[in-house]
Design a protein around this motif. Structure first.
Motif, mmCIF file in Angstrom:
data_model
loop_
_atom_site.group_PDB
_atom_site.id
_atom_site.type_symbol
_atom_site.label_atom_id
_atom_site.label_comp_id
_atom_site.label_asym_id
_atom_site.label_seq_id
_atom_site.Cartn_x
_atom_site.Cartn_y
_atom_site.Cartn_z
ATOM 1 N N GLU A 59 31.636 20.073 -13.645
ATOM 2 C CA GLU A 59 31.490 20.851 -14.893
ATOM 3 C C GLU A 59 30.255 21.602 -15.230
ATOM 4 O OE1 GLU A 59 32.726 17.861 -17.497
ATOM 5 O OE2 GLU A 59 34.883 18.209 -16.821
ATOM 6 N N SER A 60 29.096 21.104 -14.762
ATOM 7 C CA SER A 60 27.830 21.724 -15.150
ATOM 8 C C SER A 60 27.314 22.790 -13.799
ATOM 9 C CB SER A 60 26.805 20.575 -15.027
ATOM 10 O OG SER A 60 26.733 20.005 -14.083
ATOM 11 N N GLY A 61 28.556 22.863 -12.762
ATOM 12 C CA GLY A 61 28.244 23.971 -11.821
ATOM 13 C C GLY A 61 27.500 23.369 -10.656
ATOM 14 N N GLU A 62 27.258 22.103 -10.273
ATOM 15 C CA GLU A 62 26.742 21.541 -9.203
ATOM 16 C C GLU A 62 27.424 21.292 -8.230
ATOM 17 O OE1 GLU A 62 23.399 19.875 -8.388
ATOM 18 O OE2 GLU A 62 23.026 21.195 -9.971
ATOM 19 N N ILE A 63 27.133 21.880 -6.976
ATOM 20 C CA ILE A 63 28.044 21.900 -5.867
ATOM 21 C C ILE A 63 28.201 20.616 -5.139
ATOM 22 C CG2 ILE A 63 26.042 22.450 -4.406
ATOM 23 C CD1 ILE A 63 28.109 23.642 -2.270
ATOM 24 N N GLY A 64 29.558 20.181 -5.089
ATOM 25 C CA GLY A 64 29.888 18.743 -4.698
ATOM 26 C C GLY A 64 30.354 18.822 -3.092
ATOM 27 N N ALA A 65 30.947 19.901 -2.435
ATOM 28 C CA ALA A 65 31.392 19.923 -1.366
ATOM 29 C C ALA A 65 31.828 21.555 -0.890
ATOM 30 C CB ALA A 65 32.691 19.021 -1.003
ATOM 31 N N PHE A 66 31.958 21.740 0.209
ATOM 32 C CA PHE A 66 32.606 23.274 0.425
ATOM 33 C C PHE A 66 33.092 22.961 1.897
ATOM 34 C CE2 PHE A 66 29.603 24.647 3.895
ATOM 35 C CZ PHE A 66 28.617 23.664 3.785
ATOM 36 N N LEU A 67 34.190 24.001 2.007
ATOM 37 C CA LEU A 67 34.884 24.127 3.345
ATOM 38 C C LEU A 67 35.179 25.666 3.732
ATOM 39 C CD1 LEU A 67 37.826 22.014 4.756
ATOM 40 C CD2 LEU A 67 38.005 24.465 4.681
ATOM 41 N N ILE A 68 35.078 26.303 4.939
ATOM 42 C CA ILE A 68 35.012 27.433 5.170
ATOM 43 C C ILE A 68 36.085 27.278 6.299
ATOM 44 C CG2 ILE A 68 34.080 29.498 6.130
ATOM 45 C CD1 ILE A 68 32.777 28.772 3.254
ATOM 46 N N ALA A 69 37.173 27.986 6.374
ATOM 47 C CA ALA A 69 38.286 28.049 7.338
ATOM 48 C C ALA A 69 38.767 29.560 7.426
ATOM 49 C CB ALA A 69 39.480 27.203 6.905
ATOM 50 N N PHE A 70 39.417 29.845 8.428
ATOM 51 C CA PHE A 70 40.104 31.180 8.487
ATOM 52 C C PHE A 70 41.388 30.998 9.511
ATOM 53 C CE2 PHE A 70 36.187 31.233 11.043
ATOM 54 C CZ PHE A 70 36.714 31.612 12.319
ATOM 55 N N ARG A 71 42.074 31.991 9.645
ATOM 56 C CA ARG A 71 42.949 32.088 10.753
ATOM 57 C C ARG A 71 42.665 33.153 11.816
ATOM 58 N NH1 ARG A 71 49.258 34.494 9.667
ATOM 59 N NH2 ARG A 71 47.748 36.070 8.536
ATOM 60 N N SER A 72 43.092 32.894 13.055
ATOM 61 C CA SER A 72 42.710 33.595 14.037
ATOM 62 C C SER A 72 43.248 35.054 14.155
ATOM 63 C CB SER A 72 43.105 33.152 15.400
ATOM 64 O OG SER A 72 42.839 34.193 16.431
ATOM 65 N N GLN A 73 42.322 36.277 14.016
ATOM 66 C CA GLN A 73 42.987 37.383 14.136
ATOM 67 C C GLN A 73 43.532 37.568 15.357
ATOM 68 O OE1 GLN A 73 42.503 40.375 11.913
ATOM 69 N NE2 GLN A 73 42.080 38.465 10.639
ATOM 70 N N ASP A 74 43.286 37.292 16.715
ATOM 71 C CA ASP A 74 43.748 37.371 17.793
ATOM 72 C C ASP A 74 45.024 36.609 18.143
ATOM 73 O OD1 ASP A 74 41.441 39.006 18.383
ATOM 74 O OD2 ASP A 74 40.456 37.300 19.696
ATOM 75 N N ASP A 75 45.066 35.405 17.532
ATOM 76 C CA ASP A 75 46.325 34.514 17.707
ATOM 77 C C ASP A 75 46.674 33.960 16.190
ATOM 78 O OD1 ASP A 75 48.387 32.694 18.230
ATOM 79 O OD2 ASP A 75 47.305 31.786 19.906
ATOM 80 N N PRO A 76 47.347 34.493 15.392
ATOM 81 C CA PRO A 76 47.621 34.141 14.082
ATOM 82 C C PRO A 76 48.333 32.637 13.985
ATOM 83 C CG PRO A 76 48.341 36.404 14.399
ATOM 84 C CD PRO A 76 47.965 35.838 15.764
ATOM 85 N N SER A 77 48.557 31.970 15.125
ATOM 86 C CA SER A 77 49.145 30.698 15.211
ATOM 87 C C SER A 77 48.139 29.749 15.160
ATOM 88 C CB SER A 77 50.251 30.548 16.216
ATOM 89 O OG SER A 77 49.315 30.416 17.476
ATOM 90 N N ILE A 78 47.047 30.044 15.165
ATOM 91 C CA ILE A 78 45.719 29.246 15.216
ATOM 92 C C ILE A 78 44.885 29.519 13.838
ATOM 93 C CG2 ILE A 78 43.653 28.671 16.432
ATOM 94 C CD1 ILE A 78 45.077 29.336 19.067
ATOM 95 N N ALA A 79 44.255 28.252 13.553
ATOM 96 C CA ALA A 79 43.482 28.331 12.295
ATOM 97 C C ALA A 79 42.277 27.511 12.785
ATOM 98 C CB ALA A 79 44.126 27.482 11.226
ATOM 99 N N TYR A 80 41.218 27.631 12.082
ATOM 100 C CA TYR A 80 39.877 27.426 12.664
ATOM 101 C C TYR A 80 39.109 26.902 11.276
ATOM 102 C CZ TYR A 80 35.632 27.226 15.243
ATOM 103 O OH TYR A 80 34.375 26.435 15.559
ATOM 104 N N ILE A 81 38.392 25.608 11.412
ATOM 105 C CA ILE A 81 37.696 25.146 10.195
ATOM 106 C C ILE A 81 36.337 25.407 10.646
ATOM 107 C CG2 ILE A 81 36.836 23.428 8.791
ATOM 108 C CD1 ILE A 81 39.842 22.353 8.873
ATOM 109 N N HIS A 82 35.408 26.343 10.025
ATOM 110 C CA HIS A 82 34.275 26.578 10.625
ATOM 111 C C HIS A 82 33.162 25.840 10.155
ATOM 112 C CE1 HIS A 82 30.673 29.218 11.444
ATOM 113 N NE2 HIS A 82 30.283 28.987 10.305
ATOM 114 N N PHE A 83 33.257 25.259 8.979
ATOM 115 C CA PHE A 83 32.240 24.366 8.296
ATOM 116 C C PHE A 83 32.734 23.827 7.124
ATOM 117 C CE2 PHE A 83 27.343 25.447 7.516
ATOM 118 C CZ PHE A 83 27.030 24.143 8.092
#
Ligand SMILES: CC(C)(COP(=O)(O)OP(=O)(O)OC[C@H]1O[C@@H](n2cnc3c(N)ncnc32)[C@H](O)[C@@H]1OP(=O)(O)O)[C@@H](O)C(=O)NCCC(=O)NCCS
Length: 166
Positions: A59-83
């Motif tokens: 609530e005070s704005g402290e980061i607790g976790a993060f996750l960066i993901a995306f779907r492949s542009q080349d093959d939209p059937s594949i997703a990728y978790i970057h970080f």
């Protein structure tokens, strides 16, 4: 399901989170390769992939976790978790599992049938986590006691590659 500690919430990332996430990487990672980890987080991930990326904050704005993901542009059937990263104080409470499950659901909704991720052979914690989440590790030789690909991300940068059906 993502269950968070009292006082924490989750939302999609935004560009202004960039300095906060870079600072968290510097504080949370205990590997000798922090400079390289910083390079994994260029601003573009918070400009172009926010709909498949999340941040957990208090609530005070402290980061607790993060996750960066995306779907492949080349093959939209594949997703990728970057970080993914969780504050050491908040680990083993199911936060990363909940974030991954959120990604699985989102990516299934986008039509993805497979999700991938990578980690370093030295990162036994990440390997245990990905095994617990049903990922299969891939590599073509033994490095530090696990199957990995040597020089995967450049000279001297071996990686274990993970896949999981969605
Ligand atoms: C890997 C990481 C994201 C896991 O986050 P977390 O929120 O603690 O993970 P969870 O609580 O959701 O764990 C889910 C399951 O994964 C496994 N697991 C997680 N951490 C583990 C550890 N240190 N040792 C063994 N198993 C582990 C367990 O099976 C766990 O279930 P359990 O607690 O019921 O036994 C966290 O340790 C982290 O931020 N590490 C540093 C960053 C990193 O290495 N990121 C991945 C590579 S980019």
């Amino acid at each position: 399901m993502l269950t968070l500690p009292e006082g924490y919430g989750v939302r999609h990332t935004r560009e202004t989170d960039h300095p906060v996430i870079v600072d968290a990487i510097g504080r949370w990672w205990d590997t000798p390769n922090r400079a390289m980890l910083g390079l994994l987080m260029p601003r573009l991930f918070l400009q172009f992939f926010t709909r498949t990326s999340w941040i957990v904050e208090s609530e005070s704005g402290e980061i607790g976790a993060f996750l960066i993901a995306f779907r492949s542009q080349d093959d939209p059937s594949i997703a990728y978790i970057h970080f993914v990263g969780v504050d050491p104080e908040l680990r083993r409470a199911g936060i990363a599992r909940g974030l991954y499950e959120q990604v699985f659901e989102t990516m299934r909704g986008l039509g993805c049938t497979e999700i991938r991720a990578i980690t370093g052979p030295f990162n036994k914690r990440s390997q245990a986590f990905h095994a617990a989440l049903g990922f299969t590790p891939h590599g073509d030789r033994d490095i530090d006691g696990v199957l990995a690909y040597p020089d995967y991300d450049g000279p001297g940068e071996p990686r274990v590659a993970f896949t999981r059906a969605l």
